[in-house]
Design an enzyme around this catalytic site. Structure first.
Site, PDB file in Angstrom:
ATOM      1  N   HIS A   1      -3.797  -4.395   7.725  1.00  0.00           N
ATOM      2  CA  HIS A   1      -3.923  -3.243   8.612  1.00  0.00           C
ATOM      3  C   HIS A   1      -3.071  -3.402   9.864  1.00  0.00           C
ATOM      4  CE1 HIS A   1      -5.399   0.405  10.380  1.00  0.00           C
ATOM      5  NE2 HIS A   1      -5.917   0.685   9.214  1.00  0.00           N
TER       6      HIS A   1
ATOM      7  N   GLU B   1      -8.569   0.688  -3.049  1.00  0.00           N
ATOM      8  CA  GLU B   1      -9.418   0.703  -1.856  1.00  0.00           C
ATOM      9  C   GLU B   1     -10.327   1.919  -1.950  1.00  0.00           C
ATOM     10  OE1 GLU B   1      -6.145  -1.117   1.284  1.00  0.00           O
ATOM     11  OE2 GLU B   1      -6.905   0.909   1.546  1.00  0.00           O
TER      12      GLU B   1
ATOM     13  N   HIS C   1      -5.494   3.739  -1.611  1.00  0.00           N
ATOM     14  CA  HIS C   1      -6.821   4.129  -1.129  1.00  0.00           C
ATOM     15  C   HIS C   1      -7.092   5.571  -1.560  1.00  0.00           C
ATOM     16  CE1 HIS C   1      -9.603   4.377   2.693  1.00  0.00           C
ATOM     17  NE2 HIS C   1     -10.214   4.755   1.585  1.00  0.00           N
TER      18      HIS C   1
ATOM     19  N   HIS D   1       1.098   6.239   1.852  1.00  0.00           N
ATOM     20  CA  HIS D   1       1.862   7.183   2.668  1.00  0.00           C
ATOM     21  C   HIS D   1       3.055   7.811   1.949  1.00  0.00           C
ATOM     22  CE1 HIS D   1      -0.967   6.662   5.724  1.00  0.00           C
ATOM     23  NE2 HIS D   1      -0.763   5.365   5.800  1.00  0.00           N
TER      24      HIS D   1
ATOM     25  N   ARG E   1      -6.786  13.066   1.057  1.00  0.00           N
ATOM     26  CA  ARG E   1      -5.700  13.506   1.935  1.00  0.00           C
ATOM     27  C   ARG E   1      -4.326  12.974   1.486  1.00  0.00           C
ATOM     28  NH1 ARG E   1      -7.002  10.100   7.394  1.00  0.00           N
ATOM     29  NH2 ARG E   1      -9.028  11.094   7.116  1.00  0.00           N
TER      30      ARG E   1
ATOM     31  N   ASN F   1       0.855  -1.182   0.000  1.00  0.00           N
ATOM     32  CA  ASN F   1       0.000   0.000   0.000  1.00  0.00           C
ATOM     33  C   ASN F   1       0.898   1.242   0.000  1.00  0.00           C
ATOM     34  OD1 ASN F   1      -1.370   2.270   1.140  1.00  0.00           O
ATOM     35  ND2 ASN F   1      -3.069   0.926   1.661  1.00  0.00           N
TER      36      ASN F   1
ATOM     37  N   ARG G   1      -9.180   8.326  -0.882  1.00  0.00           N
ATOM     38  CA  ARG G   1     -10.145   8.726   0.134  1.00  0.00           C
ATOM     39  C   ARG G   1     -10.988   9.893  -0.364  1.00  0.00           C
ATOM     40  NH1 ARG G   1      -8.724   6.650   5.504  1.00  0.00           N
ATOM     41  NH2 ARG G   1     -10.476   7.901   6.179  1.00  0.00           N
TER      42      ARG G   1
ATOM     43  N   THR H   1      -8.285   3.713   8.360  1.00  0.00           N
ATOM     44  CA  THR H   1      -9.523   2.925   8.353  1.00  0.00           C
ATOM     45  C   THR H   1      -9.650   2.194   9.682  1.00  0.00           C
ATOM     46  OG1 THR H   1      -9.021   2.601   6.027  1.00  0.00           O
ATOM     47  CG2 THR H   1     -10.875   1.366   6.911  1.00  0.00           C
TER      48      THR H   1
ATOM     49  N   GLU I   1     -11.143  -9.245   2.972  1.00  0.00           N
ATOM     50  CA  GLU I   1      -9.874  -8.900   3.618  1.00  0.00           C
ATOM     51  C   GLU I   1     -10.162  -8.731   5.099  1.00  0.00           C
ATOM     52  OE1 GLU I   1      -7.347  -5.945   1.770  1.00  0.00           O
ATOM     53  OE2 GLU I   1      -6.514  -5.365   3.704  1.00  0.00           O
TER      54      GLU I   1
HETATM   55  N1  PXP Z   1      -5.933  -2.949   4.043  1.00  0.00           N
HETATM   56  C1  PXP Z   1      -6.889  -2.000   4.066  1.00  0.00           C
HETATM   57  C2  PXP Z   1      -8.262  -2.354   3.603  1.00  0.00           C
HETATM   58  C3  PXP Z   1      -6.604  -0.681   4.492  1.00  0.00           C
HETATM   59  O1  PXP Z   1      -7.580   0.245   4.517  1.00  0.00           O
HETATM   60  C4  PXP Z   1      -5.268  -0.369   4.857  1.00  0.00           C
HETATM   61  C5  PXP Z   1      -4.931   1.040   5.253  1.00  0.00           C
HETATM   62  O2  PXP Z   1      -5.166   1.906   4.199  1.00  0.00           O
HETATM   63  C6  PXP Z   1      -4.306  -1.381   4.795  1.00  0.00           C
HETATM   64  C7  PXP Z   1      -4.660  -2.664   4.406  1.00  0.00           C
HETATM   65  C8  PXP Z   1      -2.869  -1.120   5.133  1.00  0.00           C
HETATM   66  O3  PXP Z   1      -2.747  -0.785   6.476  1.00  0.00           O
HETATM   67  P1  PXP Z   1      -1.354  -0.295   7.044  1.00  0.00           P
HETATM   68  O4  PXP Z   1      -1.027   0.990   6.360  1.00  0.00           O
HETATM   69  O5  PXP Z   1      -1.621  -0.155   8.505  1.00  0.00           O
HETATM   70  O6  PXP Z   1      -0.352  -1.365   6.720  1.00  0.00           O
END
Ligand code: PXP
Length: 244
Positions: free
Chosen positions: A195, A74, A47, A14, A53, A11, A49, A105, A155
């Site tokens: 997550h 996402e 994602h 960030h 952001r 992901n 959003r 999330t 998931e």
């Molecule tokens: N899976 C989903 C559905 C999420 O919303 C997120 C965060 O955007 C993640 C995985 C990844 O989470 P993390 O950034 O805490 O690894």
């Protein structure tokens, strides 16, 4: 069950968080995704959003056009996001709950009360040829509801496991994930998870036999500050492979 390597979806939200903090053009989200792929990522997750952001629409278009693996978008279940998914046609969409004020999330999607709106969103995406997954807590009633929505993938939200403070809490949360994964897999669902996972807590999750794919973001991008994107992804990939 013969356990295959767990797939890693990186992901890259960030990377965009850092860029949007100054509204600059760097760091480049696509470059980060391409490095992640070179280091062994099996897919790229982002994602978009509602408040934009971090990831922007142009990031999603660039990722879809240039990555070599799969794009997992996402998104919240809204008319405008469904229309956007139609324009982009990512390989996969993970439907997530979204609140403006949250830092990330915070919980799984409530598929039970999602009702017909959620069902038609799933059907709409599936008709576009997009693989749909629902991000849910490890709760058997939510899994039953996901089955009714006829999605192929769930998931499991690993946030409670990741945030558990005591070893007892962690064991309990791991057991919830194990039970949910077994239940969903037996009912024919593909089971992914994500997550809050990081280098220290990922291995017990990888060892759950039914888990097919993990989506990990924050910890990889944080580690990339010290190791670089390529090495941070590679390190996580190696941990996942060794966890079998
Ligand atoms: N899976 C989903 C559905 C999420 O919303 C997120 C965060 O955007 C993640 C995985 C990844 O989470 P993390 O950034 O805490 O690894």
């Amino acid at each position: 069950m013969n356990k295959l390597d767990v797939l890693l979806g990186v992901n890259i939200d960030h990377v965009a968080t850092l860029r949007q903090a100054r509204k600059t053009t760097y760091p480049n989200v696509l470059d980060a995704a391409l490095l992640a792929e070179q280091a062994g990522a099996d897919g790229i997750t982002a994602h978009l959003r509602e408040d934009r952001r971090h990831i922007q629409e142009h990031d999603i278009f660039a990722l879809k056009e240039h990555i070599a693996t799969r794009l997992n978008l996402e998104m919240a279940v809204t008319e405008s996001m469904l229309a956007f998914a139609d324009k982009v046609r990512p390989q996969a969409c993970c439907l997530v709950p979204e609140k403006r004020e949250e830092l990330t999330t915070e919980g799984g999607l409530d598929v039970i009360s999602g009702g017909s709106t959620l069902h038609s969103a799933c059907d709409f995406l599936a008709d576009l040829g997009i693989q749909v997954s629902l991000f849910i807590d490890p709760d058997l009633a939510q899994i039953d509801a996901a089955l009714k929505a006829r999605v192929p993938v769930i998931e499991l939200h690993t946030g409670c496991y990741a945030e558990a403070i005591t070893p007892q809490q962690r064991t309990l949360e791991l057991a919830r994930l194990q039970t949910a994964a077994r239940y969903a897999h037996a009912a024919g669902l593909q089971v992914n998870a994500g997550h809050g996972l990081n280098m220290l807590n990922v291995q017990p999750i990888c060892a759950i036999p039914e888990i097919v794919e993990l989506n990990i973001g924050h910890a990889i991008i944080a580690q990339a500050l010290f190791l670089g994107m390529f090495n941070a992804v590679k390190e996580l990939k190696q941990l996942i492979t060794r966890a079998k």
